[in-house]
Design a protein around this motif. Structure first.
Motif, short mmCIF file in Angstrom:
data_model
loop_
_atom_site.label_atom_id
_atom_site.label_comp_id
_atom_site.label_asym_id
_atom_site.label_seq_id
_atom_site.Cartn_x
_atom_site.Cartn_y
_atom_site.Cartn_z
N MET A 19 5.30 4.07 -30.24
CA MET A 19 4.52 2.85 -30.03
C MET A 19 3.02 3.13 -30.06
N GLY A 20 2.61 4.25 -29.47
CA GLY A 20 1.19 4.59 -29.47
C GLY A 20 0.65 4.82 -30.86
N SER A 21 1.39 5.58 -31.68
CA SER A 21 0.94 5.86 -33.04
C SER A 21 1.06 4.62 -33.93
N LEU A 22 2.11 3.81 -33.69
CA LEU A 22 2.28 2.58 -34.44
C LEU A 22 1.09 1.65 -34.23
N ASP A 23 0.66 1.51 -32.98
CA ASP A 23 -0.42 0.57 -32.69
C ASP A 23 -1.78 1.07 -33.16
N ALA A 24 -1.87 2.37 -33.42
CA ALA A 24 -3.13 2.89 -33.94
C ALA A 24 -3.31 2.52 -35.41
N THR A 25 -2.20 2.21 -36.13
CA THR A 25 -2.30 1.92 -37.56
C THR A 25 -1.85 0.52 -37.94
N ILE A 26 -1.16 -0.17 -37.05
CA ILE A 26 -0.61 -1.48 -37.41
C ILE A 26 -1.68 -2.56 -37.52
N VAL A 27 -2.82 -2.35 -36.88
CA VAL A 27 -3.84 -3.41 -36.80
C VAL A 27 -4.68 -3.52 -38.07
N ASN A 28 -5.01 -2.38 -38.70
CA ASN A 28 -5.95 -2.40 -39.82
C ASN A 28 -5.54 -3.37 -40.92
N ILE A 29 -4.25 -3.40 -41.23
CA ILE A 29 -3.78 -4.24 -42.33
C ILE A 29 -3.97 -5.72 -42.01
N SER A 30 -4.06 -6.05 -40.71
CA SER A 30 -4.19 -7.45 -40.29
C SER A 30 -5.64 -7.87 -40.07
N LEU A 31 -6.57 -6.95 -40.21
CA LEU A 31 -7.97 -7.30 -39.92
C LEU A 31 -8.51 -8.40 -40.81
N PRO A 32 -8.20 -8.44 -42.12
CA PRO A 32 -8.68 -9.59 -42.91
C PRO A 32 -8.17 -10.92 -42.38
N ALA A 33 -6.89 -10.97 -41.96
CA ALA A 33 -6.33 -12.21 -41.42
C ALA A 33 -6.98 -12.57 -40.09
N ILE A 34 -7.25 -11.57 -39.25
CA ILE A 34 -7.89 -11.82 -37.97
C ILE A 34 -9.32 -12.33 -38.18
N ALA A 35 -10.03 -11.71 -39.13
CA ALA A 35 -11.40 -12.16 -39.43
C ALA A 35 -11.42 -13.60 -39.92
N GLU A 36 -10.42 -13.94 -40.73
CA GLU A 36 -10.34 -15.33 -41.23
C GLU A 36 -9.98 -16.29 -40.11
N SER A 37 -9.06 -15.86 -39.23
CA SER A 37 -8.61 -16.72 -38.14
C SER A 37 -9.74 -17.08 -37.19
N PHE A 38 -10.60 -16.10 -36.88
CA PHE A 38 -11.69 -16.34 -35.92
C PHE A 38 -13.03 -16.61 -36.60
N ARG A 39 -13.05 -16.59 -37.95
CA ARG A 39 -14.27 -16.88 -38.70
C ARG A 39 -15.41 -15.96 -38.30
N VAL A 40 -15.17 -14.66 -38.39
CA VAL A 40 -16.17 -13.67 -37.99
C VAL A 40 -16.43 -12.70 -39.14
N PRO A 41 -17.62 -12.06 -39.15
CA PRO A 41 -17.93 -11.09 -40.19
C PRO A 41 -17.17 -9.78 -40.00
N ILE A 42 -17.24 -8.93 -41.01
CA ILE A 42 -16.47 -7.68 -41.02
C ILE A 42 -16.88 -6.76 -39.88
N ASN A 43 -18.19 -6.66 -39.62
CA ASN A 43 -18.63 -5.73 -38.57
C ASN A 43 -18.15 -6.17 -37.19
N THR A 44 -17.93 -7.47 -37.00
CA THR A 44 -17.40 -7.95 -35.72
C THR A 44 -15.92 -7.66 -35.58
N VAL A 45 -15.14 -7.94 -36.62
CA VAL A 45 -13.70 -7.71 -36.55
C VAL A 45 -13.39 -6.22 -36.47
N SER A 46 -14.31 -5.37 -36.90
CA SER A 46 -14.07 -3.93 -36.82
C SER A 46 -13.89 -3.47 -35.37
N TRP A 47 -14.47 -4.24 -34.42
CA TRP A 47 -14.34 -3.87 -33.02
C TRP A 47 -12.89 -4.00 -32.52
#
Length: 475
Positions: free
Chosen positions: A25-53
């Motif tokens: 679970m620890g290793s899964l959660d370290a890599t599972i998020v990156n692929i979803s960052l474009p969708a998260i950025a679109e969902s919250f309407r934020v720039p790339i440098n913000t979603v990187s956090w």
């Protein structure tokens, strides 16, 4: 009677299963998020440098608390820290799934990262505490395997969940698994009696390390938005410098330091550790940018992009054990140096990605990344641990892991900033523009510049790996 002698064979297997589940679970959660960052950025309407956090906050806490929980495990008992870690991780996952803003999501990722740090820090030690000696090597091998599986499965599962359900489920999927693991842990893991406290815990060192790293990452990531000469950015850099100095002073004078800086007096240990951090810095930065390129520029679905991002992890799983065996036989210095050089060449090839790049070229270059990392890290770890003095292997291991995590965290901030700076410089786009509103075609040049910068940085890892000599005793 020692703890390992009080467990039946069935109980030992259950303990190993729980430890393997936590590692996965620890290793899964370290890599599972990156692929979803474009969708998260679109969902919250934020720039790339913000979603990187969303990615960096997790890694920041992981870096800052690994040494903390390793020490607390010795002082308070491993069962207590393990169950606490799983509880915090599960709670953080639940909160992330219901985050109502990007700021809330980043904050909840901090909570999740605290739990993950507790699990990662004491997992291998629990193998030694709870399992018999004849089972130890097999158990550690199983943990290493499930960590690799988690790293490989993260992009695939994250991509599929994002594409067919929603990005929230990349966090919520942890909740039922976490609850089951906590219940099993309470029933199966025996209480460990802590008879004495091994020294005092370095609370001041832990606080200084965390805020020194955080105050450095923030201006690196936000400098483009606020202006590199703004008082906030310059002030944050200044605070970070002061905190790093105070941290070094504290650790060199503390009776029971969080980090033994005496190890860094060995130039071979220092060179190999820095090389590991640099390799992680470059790879994590590229891995952060790839989902935006695959989904935004090439138009791939999140599920397919996740499959592509799993290629390096799968190659690492295959070539890692082979490289480890070769380093035992032929030494580590040459393998680490050659593989780092191969990474430089591979990143140069990736920097030539365009909107018309073929899928075959992408697959082959990502495969080469996995081969480079898989061949590099086993001999690099041999270089590091081989330079640690007797009875200091644990300290060397914790420093190595922390430095790699710090490199990974800085890599996301640095490569994201380089990519966006290139776009802003060449197109005049406002860096505050939400990622969803940027024509992704113009990100090609920014992506290529960042990857080329990563290739240049890895040249330092080549030099450092060549400097780091093998310990004759490890040959």
């Amino acid at each position: 009677m020692e703890l390992r002698e009080r467990l039946t064979g069935r109980e030992q297997k259950l303990v190993l299963f729980i430890l393997a589940l936590s590692s996965f679970m620890g290793s899964l959660d370290a890599t599972i998020v990156n692929i979803s960052l474009p969708a998260i950025a679109e969902s919250f309407r934020v720039p790339i440098n913000t979603v990187s956090w969303v990615a960096m906050s997790y890694l920041l806490v992981l870096s800052g608390f690994l040494l903390v929980f390793g020490r607390l495990g010795d002082m308070k008992g491993f069962r207590k820290i393990f169950l606490l870690g799983f509880t915090v991780f599960t709670l953080g996952s639940f909160l992330c799934g219901f985050a109502f803003s990007i700021e809330a999501l980043i904050g909840f990722r901090l909570i999740q990262g605290i739990g993950a740090a507790a699990l990662e820090a004491i997992g291998p030690a629990m193998v030694v505490i709870y399992l018999p000696k004849e089972m130890r090597g097999k158990a550690l091998g199983i943990l290493a395997t499930v960590v690799s599986l988690g790293i490989a499965a993260g992009p695939i599962i994250g991509g599929l969940l994002t594409q067919y359900v929603s990005w929230q489920w990349i966090f919520l999927i942890n909740v039922p698994i976490g609850i089951c693991a906590i219940i099993m842990g309470m029933k199966c893991i025996p209480a460990d009696n802590v008879t004495k406290k091994p020294g005092l815990f370095d609370y001041y060192g832990a606080i200084l390390f965390f805020f020194a790293l955080a105050s450095f990452l923030w201006p690196v990531n936000e400098g483009l938005t606020l202006g590199w000469t703004s008082p906030a950015i310059l002030g944050s850099f200044g605070i970070s410098a002061v905190l790093w100095i105070l941290f070094i002073i504290r650790e060199t004078r503390c009776q029971d330091p969080l980090c033994d800086f005496g190890l860094f007096r060995n130039k071979n240990f220092l060179a190999a550790t820095l090389a590991a951090a640099i390799m992680m810095l470059a790879f994590s930065g590229i891995e952060f940018l790839l989902p935006f390129f695959f989904e935004g520029v090439l138009g791939y679905e999140a599920g397919f992009a996740g499959l592509l991002l799993a290629i390096p992890a799968v190659a690492l799983m295959i070539f890692g054990p082979l490289s480890g065996a070769l380093s035992d036989r032929f030494g580590s210095r040459g393998l680490a140096t050659i593989s780092a050089l191969f990474a430089v060449v591979t990143y140069f090839l990736i920097s030539m990605y365009t909107q018309n790049t073929s899928i075959l070229y992408i697959v082959l270059t990502l495969l080469c990344v996995g081969v480079a990392l898989g061949v590099f890290f086993p001999p690099n770890m041999n270089q590091i641990l081989g330079q640690s003095k007797k009875d200091e292997e644990g300290a060397g291991s914790s420093i190595m892991t922390t430095m790699k995590n710090v490199g990974e965290t800085v890599g996301i901030a640095l490569m994201g900033t380089i990519a966006i700076f290139s776009v802003v410089h060449n197109t005049g786009f406002d860096p505050k523009t939400p990622a969803a509103d940027i024509p992704m075609g113009i990100l090609v040049e920014g992506f290529d510049v960042a990857v080329l910068a990563a290739a240049g940085i890895v040249i330092l890892a080549v030099i450092l790996s060549a400097i780091a000599k093998d310990n004759p005793g490890t040959r």
